[in-house]
Design a protein around this motif. Structure first.
Motif, PDB file in Angstrom:
ATOM      1  N   SER A  42       0.745  -1.245  -0.116  1.00 23.59           N
ATOM      2  CA  SER A  42       0.087   0.124   0.048  1.00 23.59           C
ATOM      3  C   SER A  42       0.763   1.322   0.149  1.00 23.59           C
ATOM      4  O   SER A  42       0.520   2.353  -0.583  1.00 23.59           O
ATOM      5  N   GLN A  43       2.048   1.203   0.586  1.00 24.80           N
ATOM      6  CA  GLN A  43       2.728   2.481   0.719  1.00 24.80           C
ATOM      7  C   GLN A  43       3.418   2.585  -0.953  1.00 24.80           C
ATOM      8  O   GLN A  43       3.618   3.683  -1.211  1.00 24.80           O
ATOM      9  N   ILE A  44       3.836   1.579  -1.526  1.00 25.51           N
ATOM     10  CA  ILE A  44       4.112   1.562  -2.971  1.00 25.51           C
ATOM     11  C   ILE A  44       3.108   2.230  -3.619  1.00 25.51           C
ATOM     12  O   ILE A  44       3.453   3.175  -4.614  1.00 25.51           O
ATOM     13  N   VAL A  46       0.642   4.114  -2.820  1.00 27.68           N
ATOM     14  CA  VAL A  46       0.476   5.439  -2.508  1.00 27.68           C
ATOM     15  C   VAL A  46       1.223   6.200  -3.059  1.00 27.68           C
ATOM     16  O   VAL A  46       1.087   7.469  -3.801  1.00 27.68           O
ATOM     17  N   ASP A  47       2.607   5.890  -3.215  1.00 28.31           N
ATOM     18  CA  ASP A  47       3.753   6.635  -3.811  1.00 28.31           C
ATOM     19  C   ASP A  47       3.451   6.703  -5.207  1.00 28.31           C
ATOM     20  O   ASP A  47       3.871   7.691  -5.946  1.00 28.31           O
ATOM     21  N   GLY A  48       3.009   5.598  -5.799  1.00 28.26           N
ATOM     22  CA  GLY A  48       2.894   5.492  -7.331  1.00 28.26           C
ATOM     23  C   GLY A  48       1.740   6.404  -7.715  1.00 28.26           C
ATOM     24  O   GLY A  48       1.792   7.289  -8.798  1.00 28.26           O
ATOM     25  N   ARG A  49       0.636   6.584  -6.840  1.00 30.23           N
ATOM     26  CA  ARG A  49      -0.714   7.374  -7.194  1.00 30.23           C
ATOM     27  C   ARG A  49      -0.066   8.790  -7.234  1.00 30.23           C
ATOM     28  O   ARG A  49      -0.349   9.775  -7.979  1.00 30.23           O
ATOM     29  N   LYS A  50       0.795   9.396  -6.714  1.00 27.92           N
ATOM     30  CA  LYS A  50       1.325  10.403  -6.404  1.00 27.92           C
ATOM     31  C   LYS A  50       2.125  10.984  -7.711  1.00 27.92           C
ATOM     32  O   LYS A  50       2.149  12.195  -8.092  1.00 27.92           O
ATOM     33  N   VAL A  51       2.736  10.374  -8.557  1.00 24.59           N
ATOM     34  CA  VAL A  51       3.145  10.354  -9.910  1.00 24.59           C
ATOM     35  C   VAL A  51       2.458   9.868 -11.019  1.00 24.59           C
ATOM     36  O   VAL A  51       2.772   9.709 -12.122  1.00 24.59           O
ATOM     37  N   THR A  54      -1.099   3.857 -11.399  1.00 18.92           N
ATOM     38  CA  THR A  54      -2.005   3.064 -10.692  1.00 18.92           C
ATOM     39  C   THR A  54      -2.049   1.649 -11.257  1.00 18.92           C
ATOM     40  O   THR A  54      -1.724   1.679 -12.588  1.00 18.92           O
TER      41      THR A  54
END
Length: 92
Positions: A42-44, A46-51, A54
Motif C-alpha cells: 500500500s505504501q508503494i 500511494v507513492d505511485g499514485r502521487k506520480v 496506478t
C-alpha cells in the motif's frame, strides 16, 4: 499466539492460546504477515499514485487479500502463503 482479527476474540481483547474460532497459531501468524505485506504494498501504491501510476490488479488484490484475514471461513495456511508470496517483492 496472539490473535485479535475477528469479533469472536476472547473477552474482546484477543485470543492468546488458540482462536475461539478454531484458528491455529500458525494461521494467525500468517494472517499478520499478510497484513504487513499489504501495508508495504500500500505504501508503494500511494507513492505511485502521487506520480500518476496506478494498477487495477494491485488494487483488487489488496482488497481480496485484506478481506481474507477478516473472515473466518478458510484457515488453510497454504492459502495465506500464496497471498503473501503474490503480494511481496518478486525475486529477480
Amino acid at each position: 499466539m496472539f490473535c485479535y482479527q475477528c469479533e469472536q476474540t476472547a473477552k474482546g481483547t484477543g485470543c492468546t492460546v488458540l482462536g475461539v474460532c478454531g484458528k491455529q497459531p500458525e494461521v494467525a501468524a500468517l494472517q499478520d504477515l499478510l497484513l504487513y505485506t499489504l501495508m508495504g504494498l500500500s505504501q508503494i501504491a500511494v507513492d505511485g499514485r502521487k506520480v500518476g501510476v496506478t494498477d487495477p490488479e494491485v488494487n483488487v488484490f489488496t482488497v481480496q487479500a485484506a478481506f481474507s484475514t477478516l473472515t473466518n471461513v478458510d484457515f488453510d495456511p497454504e492459502r495465506f502463503v500464496k497471498l503473501i508470496t503474490q503480494g511481496g517483492p518478486k525475486a529477480r
